[in-house]
Design a protein around this motif. Structure first.
Motif, PDB file in Angstrom:
ATOM      1  N   GLY A 194      35.562 -37.946  22.584  1.00  0.00           N
ATOM      2  CA  GLY A 194      34.860 -36.846  23.236  1.00  0.00           C
ATOM      3  C   GLY A 194      35.521 -35.510  22.995  1.00  0.00           C
ATOM      4  N   VAL A 195      36.844 -35.476  23.022  1.00  0.00           N
ATOM      5  CA  VAL A 195      37.573 -34.234  22.787  1.00  0.00           C
ATOM      6  C   VAL A 195      37.503 -33.828  21.320  1.00  0.00           C
ATOM      7  CG1 VAL A 195      39.859 -33.185  22.844  1.00  0.00           C
ATOM      8  CG2 VAL A 195      39.106 -34.607  24.739  1.00  0.00           C
ATOM      9  N   SER A 196      37.510 -34.801  20.428  1.00  0.00           N
ATOM     10  CA  SER A 196      37.584 -34.512  18.999  1.00  0.00           C
ATOM     11  C   SER A 196      36.267 -34.017  18.417  1.00  0.00           C
ATOM     12  CB  SER A 196      38.037 -35.768  18.240  1.00  0.00           C
ATOM     13  OG  SER A 196      39.280 -36.228  18.706  1.00  0.00           O
ATOM     14  N   LEU A 197      35.134 -34.498  18.945  1.00  0.00           N
ATOM     15  CA  LEU A 197      33.841 -34.140  18.364  1.00  0.00           C
ATOM     16  C   LEU A 197      33.365 -32.794  18.901  1.00  0.00           C
ATOM     17  CD1 LEU A 197      31.968 -37.575  18.523  1.00  0.00           C
ATOM     18  CD2 LEU A 197      32.921 -36.448  16.501  1.00  0.00           C
ATOM     19  N   PRO A 198      33.125 -31.811  18.032  1.00  0.00           N
ATOM     20  CA  PRO A 198      32.589 -30.524  18.499  1.00  0.00           C
ATOM     21  C   PRO A 198      31.177 -30.695  19.055  1.00  0.00           C
ATOM     22  CG  PRO A 198      33.459 -30.375  16.251  1.00  0.00           C
ATOM     23  CD  PRO A 198      33.382 -31.826  16.587  1.00  0.00           C
ATOM     24  N   GLU A 199      30.776 -29.731  19.887  1.00  0.00           N
ATOM     25  CA  GLU A 199      29.461 -29.828  20.523  1.00  0.00           C
ATOM     26  C   GLU A 199      28.333 -29.852  19.501  1.00  0.00           C
ATOM     27  OE1 GLU A 199      31.803 -27.715  21.412  1.00  0.00           O
ATOM     28  OE2 GLU A 199      31.963 -27.535  23.596  1.00  0.00           O
ATOM     29  N   PHE A 200      28.462 -29.053  18.423  1.00  0.00           N
ATOM     30  CA  PHE A 200      27.353 -28.997  17.477  1.00  0.00           C
ATOM     31  C   PHE A 200      27.173 -30.312  16.735  1.00  0.00           C
ATOM     32  CE2 PHE A 200      30.942 -27.730  14.839  1.00  0.00           C
ATOM     33  CZ  PHE A 200      30.694 -28.363  13.626  1.00  0.00           C
ATOM     34  N   VAL A 201      28.270 -31.075  16.559  1.00  0.00           N
ATOM     35  CA  VAL A 201      28.156 -32.382  15.904  1.00  0.00           C
ATOM     36  C   VAL A 201      27.451 -33.362  16.842  1.00  0.00           C
ATOM     37  CG1 VAL A 201      29.435 -34.350  14.983  1.00  0.00           C
ATOM     38  CG2 VAL A 201      30.189 -32.023  14.472  1.00  0.00           C
ATOM     39  N   THR A 202      27.909 -33.419  18.091  1.00  0.00           N
ATOM     40  CA  THR A 202      27.284 -34.311  19.068  1.00  0.00           C
ATOM     41  C   THR A 202      25.817 -33.956  19.275  1.00  0.00           C
ATOM     42  OG1 THR A 202      29.429 -34.414  20.191  1.00  0.00           O
ATOM     43  CG2 THR A 202      27.531 -35.297  21.369  1.00  0.00           C
ATOM     44  N   ALA A 203      25.522 -32.656  19.347  1.00  0.00           N
ATOM     45  CA  ALA A 203      24.137 -32.215  19.557  1.00  0.00           C
ATOM     46  C   ALA A 203      23.260 -32.584  18.378  1.00  0.00           C
ATOM     47  CB  ALA A 203      24.108 -30.708  19.791  1.00  0.00           C
ATOM     48  N   THR A 204      23.758 -32.380  17.170  1.00  0.00           N
ATOM     49  CA  THR A 204      22.968 -32.698  15.974  1.00  0.00           C
ATOM     50  C   THR A 204      22.676 -34.186  15.881  1.00  0.00           C
ATOM     51  OG1 THR A 204      23.983 -30.823  14.810  1.00  0.00           O
ATOM     52  CG2 THR A 204      22.876 -32.496  13.471  1.00  0.00           C
ATOM     53  N   VAL A 205      23.694 -35.005  16.135  1.00  0.00           N
ATOM     54  CA  VAL A 205      23.499 -36.458  16.092  1.00  0.00           C
ATOM     55  C   VAL A 205      22.515 -36.902  17.173  1.00  0.00           C
ATOM     56  CG1 VAL A 205      24.634 -38.688  16.407  1.00  0.00           C
ATOM     57  CG2 VAL A 205      25.759 -36.894  15.072  1.00  0.00           C
ATOM     58  N   ALA A 206      22.644 -36.339  18.377  1.00  0.00           N
ATOM     59  CA  ALA A 206      21.745 -36.709  19.480  1.00  0.00           C
ATOM     60  C   ALA A 206      20.302 -36.342  19.151  1.00  0.00           C
ATOM     61  CB  ALA A 206      22.185 -36.010  20.764  1.00  0.00           C
ATOM     62  N   VAL A 207      20.081 -35.170  18.566  1.00  0.00           N
ATOM     63  CA  VAL A 207      18.722 -34.758  18.195  1.00  0.00           C
ATOM     64  C   VAL A 207      18.157 -35.665  17.108  1.00  0.00           C
ATOM     65  CG1 VAL A 207      17.372 -32.923  17.110  1.00  0.00           C
ATOM     66  CG2 VAL A 207      18.999 -32.363  18.903  1.00  0.00           C
ATOM     67  N   LEU A 208      18.973 -35.977  16.103  1.00  0.00           N
ATOM     68  CA  LEU A 208      18.490 -36.826  15.007  1.00  0.00           C
ATOM     69  C   LEU A 208      18.127 -38.225  15.491  1.00  0.00           C
ATOM     70  CD1 LEU A 208      20.930 -35.860  12.085  1.00  0.00           C
ATOM     71  CD2 LEU A 208      18.485 -35.354  12.260  1.00  0.00           C
ATOM     72  N   VAL A 209      18.987 -38.804  16.329  1.00  0.00           N
ATOM     73  CA  VAL A 209      18.785 -40.202  16.739  1.00  0.00           C
ATOM     74  C   VAL A 209      17.727 -40.313  17.835  1.00  0.00           C
ATOM     75  CG1 VAL A 209      19.886 -42.231  17.739  1.00  0.00           C
ATOM     76  CG2 VAL A 209      21.115 -40.860  16.046  1.00  0.00           C
ATOM     77  N   LEU A 210      17.930 -39.584  18.938  1.00  0.00           N
ATOM     78  CA  LEU A 210      17.081 -39.773  20.119  1.00  0.00           C
ATOM     79  C   LEU A 210      15.758 -39.017  20.052  1.00  0.00           C
ATOM     80  CD1 LEU A 210      19.836 -39.559  22.895  1.00  0.00           C
ATOM     81  CD2 LEU A 210      18.807 -41.598  21.900  1.00  0.00           C
ATOM     82  N   ALA A 211      15.737 -37.898  19.330  1.00  0.00           N
ATOM     83  CA  ALA A 211      14.506 -37.104  19.275  1.00  0.00           C
ATOM     84  C   ALA A 211      13.739 -37.305  17.980  1.00  0.00           C
ATOM     85  CB  ALA A 211      14.845 -35.618  19.457  1.00  0.00           C
TER      86      ALA A 211
ATOM     87  N   SER B  95      28.129 -33.056  28.647  1.00  0.00           N
ATOM     88  CA  SER B  95      28.910 -33.947  29.500  1.00  0.00           C
ATOM     89  C   SER B  95      29.932 -34.747  28.717  1.00  0.00           C
ATOM     90  CB  SER B  95      27.981 -34.903  30.252  1.00  0.00           C
ATOM     91  OG  SER B  95      27.102 -34.204  31.095  1.00  0.00           O
ATOM     92  N   VAL B  96      29.701 -34.970  27.427  1.00  0.00           N
ATOM     93  CA  VAL B  96      30.606 -35.802  26.640  1.00  0.00           C
ATOM     94  C   VAL B  96      32.026 -35.248  26.671  1.00  0.00           C
ATOM     95  CG1 VAL B  96      31.172 -36.522  24.290  1.00  0.00           C
ATOM     96  CG2 VAL B  96      28.852 -36.778  25.139  1.00  0.00           C
ATOM     97  N   ILE B  97      32.168 -33.961  26.361  1.00  0.00           N
ATOM     98  CA  ILE B  97      33.518 -33.385  26.323  1.00  0.00           C
ATOM     99  C   ILE B  97      34.098 -33.241  27.722  1.00  0.00           C
ATOM    100  CG2 ILE B  97      32.710 -30.976  26.367  1.00  0.00           C
ATOM    101  CD1 ILE B  97      35.006 -30.387  24.376  1.00  0.00           C
ATOM    102  N   LEU B  98      33.244 -32.986  28.723  1.00  0.00           N
ATOM    103  CA  LEU B  98      33.732 -32.886  30.098  1.00  0.00           C
ATOM    104  C   LEU B  98      34.239 -34.239  30.596  1.00  0.00           C
ATOM    105  CD1 LEU B  98      30.969 -30.628  31.716  1.00  0.00           C
ATOM    106  CD2 LEU B  98      33.121 -29.942  30.655  1.00  0.00           C
ATOM    107  N   ILE B  99      33.506 -35.295  30.280  1.00  0.00           N
ATOM    108  CA  ILE B  99      33.929 -36.643  30.673  1.00  0.00           C
ATOM    109  C   ILE B  99      35.275 -36.981  30.051  1.00  0.00           C
ATOM    110  CG2 ILE B  99      33.397 -39.097  30.376  1.00  0.00           C
ATOM    111  CD1 ILE B  99      30.422 -38.306  30.638  1.00  0.00           C
ATOM    112  N   ALA B 100      35.459 -36.591  28.804  1.00  0.00           N
ATOM    113  CA  ALA B 100      36.729 -36.870  28.124  1.00  0.00           C
ATOM    114  C   ALA B 100      37.894 -36.185  28.838  1.00  0.00           C
ATOM    115  CB  ALA B 100      36.642 -36.398  26.674  1.00  0.00           C
ATOM    116  N   HIS B 101      37.718 -34.920  29.205  1.00  0.00           N
ATOM    117  CA  HIS B 101      38.790 -34.193  29.877  1.00  0.00           C
ATOM    118  C   HIS B 101      39.087 -34.764  31.261  1.00  0.00           C
ATOM    119  CE1 HIS B 101      38.066 -30.429  27.225  1.00  0.00           C
ATOM    120  NE2 HIS B 101      39.105 -31.095  26.808  1.00  0.00           N
ATOM    121  N   VAL B 102      38.049 -34.920  32.062  1.00  0.00           N
ATOM    122  CA  VAL B 102      38.251 -35.274  33.470  1.00  0.00           C
ATOM    123  C   VAL B 102      38.704 -36.721  33.628  1.00  0.00           C
ATOM    124  CG1 VAL B 102      37.100 -35.494  35.712  1.00  0.00           C
ATOM    125  CG2 VAL B 102      36.659 -33.507  34.265  1.00  0.00           C
ATOM    126  N   SER B 103      38.181 -37.639  32.835  1.00  0.00           N
ATOM    127  CA  SER B 103      38.610 -39.034  32.954  1.00  0.00           C
ATOM    128  C   SER B 103      40.098 -39.179  32.665  1.00  0.00           C
ATOM    129  CB  SER B 103      37.794 -39.932  32.022  1.00  0.00           C
ATOM    130  OG  SER B 103      37.996 -39.576  30.661  1.00  0.00           O
TER     131      SER B 103
END
Length: 315
Positions: free
Chosen positions: A140-157, A190-198
């Motif tokens: 979660g910390v390593s993946l930038p937001e734009f990478v996570t967002a792009t993958v989420a759009v490609l897969v789920l949308a 939430s991905v990066i926030l979960i990584a930090h707080v957990s």
């Protein structure tokens, strides 16, 4: 918490906003942009520009301009956008509402997931569950937001067609449509926030579980669940309040990439547009509103600290 402390904190918020307003006004004064030129265009005559300068008070000394601008702010007037010709205040506050909705939904999802993950990792320290939580956190910390967002759009949308890829729908217009459009950006943030707080919850809970008062509670015969939930977890969660308060400030302006990818007109995106257009009133209003929101969030965090831990006394 004493009333004197509350008064001091409120005065500190006011002092902070005054300093921010001075800095923002000074910076916008040295930007290579002329409000009169922005309004009349590059082909305006010198006479027209001079007349507009006088009518807007731009020919007055800088300190007079600042005093006039601050006076209007105190009356709720944030000025008029040079780009749209509309009042800046309603636009920026509407954008702030959208950013806060995105921020609080993301933080809510993060707390629901991150705190249990941190507890599991701390209780099962050194076991497979702890290593899995650590792996998820590092990813979660390593993946930038734009990478996570792009993958989420490609897969789920795009591939699965489960969710709309981009856009924003006000909840008052279509609640279900708004939820559908917010699922992807909220999950991405939430991905990066979960990584930090957990990781924070795990680290703090491990330290608390090795303190003397926890050992004393166990020696009294209290069950493991009672010790964990009533004594250890409450103290371990205190630093999480600080992280959440800092995350709100980050979410207001730091997720411009997510807002851009998912076409959410939040305050970060509005501020970037204002900077690109040299829209000075919009820049001033946006930065000041963000600073005020961040100050209020930190004030609330201090109050929560004192409420959760009665040992904390603010003089």
């Amino acid at each position: 918490m004493s009333p004197n402390y509350l008064l001091k904190r409120l005065l500190m918020i006011g002092y902070t906003l005054i300093v921010v307003s001075l800095l923002v006004f000074a910076i916008t004064q040295i930007l290579p942009a002329d409000a009169a030129v922005m309004m009349l265009g590059e082909n305006a005559t010198p006479e027209a520009l001079s007349a507009l300068h006088r009518s807007m008070g731009l020919d007055a000394p800088v300190y007079v301009q600042y005093a006039s601008w601050l006076g209007h702010l105190l009356h709720g007037d944030f000025g008029t956008s040079l780009r749209t010709g509309q009042p800046v205040g309603p636009t920026m506050f509407s954008a702030l509402g959208r950013s806060l909705l995105l921020a609080f939904l993301s933080i809510g999802l993060m707390l629901i997931i991150a705190i249990p993950l941190g507890i599991i990792a701390a209780v099962r320290r050194g076991r497979i569950a702890d290593m899995l939580v650590s792996l998820v956190s590092y990813l979660g910390v390593s993946l930038p937001e734009f990478v996570t967002a792009t993958v989420a759009v490609l897969v789920l949308a795009d591939w699965l067609k489960w969710l709309p890829p981009t856009g924003y729908v006000p909840p008052t217009d279509d609640f279900l449509g708004a939820v559908a459009h917010l699922v992807l950006p909220v999950c991405v943030i939430s991905v990066i926030l979960i990584a930090h707080v957990s990781r924070m919850v795990r680290s703090e809970l491990v330290d608390v579980l090795h303190t003397d008062y926890i050992r004393a509670a166990r020696l009294k015969g209290l069950s493991r669940g009672t010790v964990l939930w009533r004594h250890a977890l409450r103290n371990a969660l205190l630093p999480t309040i600080t992280i959440v308060a800092l995350d709100v400030g980050y979410l207001l302006g730091g997720v411009i990439v997510v807002e851009e990818i998912f076409a959410i007109p939040g305050i970060g995106r509005e501020l970037i547009v204002a900077i690109q257009a040299r829209d000075l009133p919009a820049i001033q209003a946006g930065v000041l509103i963000m600073a005020a929101t961040y100050s209020v969030v930190n004030f609330v965090a201090d109050i929560l600290y004192a409420w959760l831990d009665k040992r904390i006394q603010y003089d």
